[in-house]
Write an enzyme that holds these catalytic residues in place. Structure first.
Site, short mmCIF file in Angstrom:
data_model
loop_
_atom_site.label_atom_id
_atom_site.label_comp_id
_atom_site.label_asym_id
_atom_site.label_seq_id
_atom_site.Cartn_x
_atom_site.Cartn_y
_atom_site.Cartn_z
N TYR A 1 0.85 -1.21 0.00
CA TYR A 1 0.00 0.00 0.00
C TYR A 1 0.88 1.25 0.00
O TYR A 1 0.47 2.31 -0.46
CB TYR A 1 -0.97 -0.02 1.19
CG TYR A 1 -2.18 0.85 1.00
CD1 TYR A 1 -3.04 0.66 -0.08
CD2 TYR A 1 -2.47 1.88 1.89
CE1 TYR A 1 -4.15 1.47 -0.25
CE2 TYR A 1 -3.59 2.69 1.73
CZ TYR A 1 -4.42 2.47 0.64
OH TYR A 1 -5.52 3.28 0.47
N LYS B 1 -3.62 8.21 3.31
CA LYS B 1 -4.91 7.95 3.95
C LYS B 1 -4.90 8.36 5.43
O LYS B 1 -5.92 8.77 5.97
CB LYS B 1 -5.30 6.48 3.80
CG LYS B 1 -5.62 6.05 2.37
CD LYS B 1 -6.74 6.88 1.73
CE LYS B 1 -7.18 6.30 0.39
NZ LYS B 1 -8.12 7.19 -0.34
P1 NAD Z 1 -11.76 4.13 -9.08
O1 NAD Z 1 -10.58 4.04 -9.99
O2 NAD Z 1 -13.03 3.59 -9.58
O3 NAD Z 1 -11.99 5.62 -8.59
C1 NAD Z 1 -10.94 6.52 -8.41
C2 NAD Z 1 -11.44 7.83 -8.97
O4 NAD Z 1 -10.48 8.86 -8.72
C3 NAD Z 1 -11.68 7.79 -10.47
O5 NAD Z 1 -13.01 8.13 -10.76
C4 NAD Z 1 -10.73 8.86 -10.99
O6 NAD Z 1 -11.24 9.57 -12.11
C5 NAD Z 1 -10.65 9.78 -9.79
N1 NAD Z 1 -9.54 10.73 -9.86
C6 NAD Z 1 -8.20 10.47 -9.93
N2 NAD Z 1 -7.52 11.62 -10.09
C7 NAD Z 1 -8.45 12.63 -10.11
C8 NAD Z 1 -8.38 14.04 -10.27
N3 NAD Z 1 -7.22 14.69 -10.47
N4 NAD Z 1 -9.55 14.76 -10.25
C9 NAD Z 1 -10.73 14.14 -10.08
N5 NAD Z 1 -10.86 12.80 -9.95
C10 NAD Z 1 -9.73 12.06 -9.97
O7 NAD Z 1 -11.29 3.38 -7.74
P2 NAD Z 1 -11.98 3.25 -6.30
O8 NAD Z 1 -11.33 2.08 -5.68
O9 NAD Z 1 -13.46 3.31 -6.43
O10 NAD Z 1 -11.45 4.53 -5.54
C11 NAD Z 1 -12.29 5.45 -4.89
C12 NAD Z 1 -11.76 5.81 -3.50
O11 NAD Z 1 -11.87 4.65 -2.66
C13 NAD Z 1 -10.28 6.20 -3.47
O12 NAD Z 1 -10.11 7.22 -2.49
C14 NAD Z 1 -9.60 4.93 -2.97
O13 NAD Z 1 -8.36 5.17 -2.35
C15 NAD Z 1 -10.65 4.47 -1.98
N6 NAD Z 1 -10.57 3.07 -1.54
C16 NAD Z 1 -10.49 2.06 -2.43
C17 NAD Z 1 -10.41 0.75 -1.98
C18 NAD Z 1 -10.30 -0.39 -2.94
O14 NAD Z 1 -9.87 -1.47 -2.52
N7 NAD Z 1 -10.66 -0.22 -4.20
C19 NAD Z 1 -10.44 0.48 -0.60
C20 NAD Z 1 -10.53 1.55 0.29
C21 NAD Z 1 -10.59 2.84 -0.19
#
Ligand code: NAD
Length: 254
Positions: A155, A162
């Site tokens: 990570y 985070k």
């Molecule tokens: P995802 O790729 O579907 O979403 C990430 C989003 O971030 C995308 O829509 C992308 O366009 C956007 N993004 C990146 N740079 C950007 C910018 N400059 N301006 C505007 N938007 C921008 O992936 P996800 O897993 O749904 O991620 C969403 C959130 O959830 C993130 O904060 C991620 O860290 C968090 N998260 C994910 C997981 C996991 O396992 N997937 C677990 C816990 C937390």
């Protein structure tokens, strides 16, 4: 049960139908909210627009938080269309691949700063723009991960990012509480999304999590959506400043 009928919700972070933000947008729409959904740029728009249209989103607007002025233009548009906002969902994160996949001790100042800006300070900026539109109160939320609390293999840089997001959520909750605005972090377990594919050996992390969780399964974007929709409703108005895990119990295991 609870309702979001008449609530105006901005959801930032839909990339495709696996995005956590998509699970949230769907749950909020099902609970009756009117939606504004953003897409990153022209390349992302054809993937996001059909999804947003399927939910009858009132506004479908571009937002790259690293482009100066795009956030203000979005909130101006929301102000003109709705005159207020009830819910802000920040579901975005970014780190340059080289920094993300290397040791934190080797991370570049530029990569570290960019990751912090897009994944953390953008939430501050969006909350600041939302505040005047939330004069009747509101709910802001952002997505964290357990790597904020413990070192999770691979990570890397996103751990400190985070951790900063979770501390920022507490500060924003303190700043905005007097205006009846709640601020919370949701901490989902690992989910196979586009962002997750940038993390090395993510399949191994998912398999390890299934083995270790009390429930021996992964949480889903629907689970996150249900929690986010609840946090957005009036019944949750006294829930603020928290990090709430949605991970089938993964975080309680040693
Ligand atoms: P995802 O790729 O579907 O979403 C990430 C989003 O971030 C995308 O829509 C992308 O366009 C956007 N993004 C990146 N740079 C950007 C910018 N400059 N301006 C505007 N938007 C921008 O992936 P996800 O897993 O749904 O991620 C969403 C959130 O959830 C993130 O904060 C991620 O860290 C968090 N998260 C994910 C997981 C996991 O396992 N997937 C677990 C816990 C937390």
């Amino acid at each position: 049960m609870f309702s979001l009928s008449g609530k105006k919700a901005l959801v930032v972070g839909v990339a495709n139908d696996q995005s956590i933000a998509w699970g949230i947008a769907r749950a909020m729409r099902n609970a009756g909210a009117d939606l504004a959904i953003t897409y990153l740029n022209a390349k992302a728009e054809p993937h996001v627009r059909p999804l947003a249209e399927a939910l009858g989103a009132t506004l479908i607007e571009p937002l790259d938080v690293s482009v100066a002025g795009e956030d203000r233009a979005l909130f101006d548009r929301i102000g003109r269309e709705w005159g207020r906002l009830d819910v802000l969902v920040h579901s975005i994160a970014f780190a340059p691949r080289q920094d993300l996949q290397g040791r934190v001790v080797d991370s570049s100042a530029e990569g570290f700063t960019l990751a912090m800006d897009i994944s953390v300070h953008s939430f501050v900026r969006l909350a600041r723009l939302a505040e005047p539109l939330m004069s009747a109160g509101g709910a802001c939320m952002a997505m964290s991960y357990y790597g904020a609390e413990k070192v999770i293999s691979n990570y890397n840089l996103m751990g400190p990012v985070k951790a900063a997001l979770e501390a920022t959520v507490r500060e924003l909750a303190s700043d905005l509480g007097t205006h009846d605005i709640s601020v919370n972090a949701l901490s989902p377990g690992p989910m196979a999304t586009r962002a997750a594919s940038g993390i090395a050996k993510f399949d191994e992390l998912m398999n390890r999590t299934i083995e270790n969780t009390p429930m021996h399964r992964l949480a889903t974007i629907e689970d996150v959506g249900a929690l986010a929709a609840f946090l957005a409703c009036d019944l949750a108005r006294n829930i603020t400043g928290n990090v709430i895990h949605v991970d089938a119990g993964a975080h309680i295991m040693g």
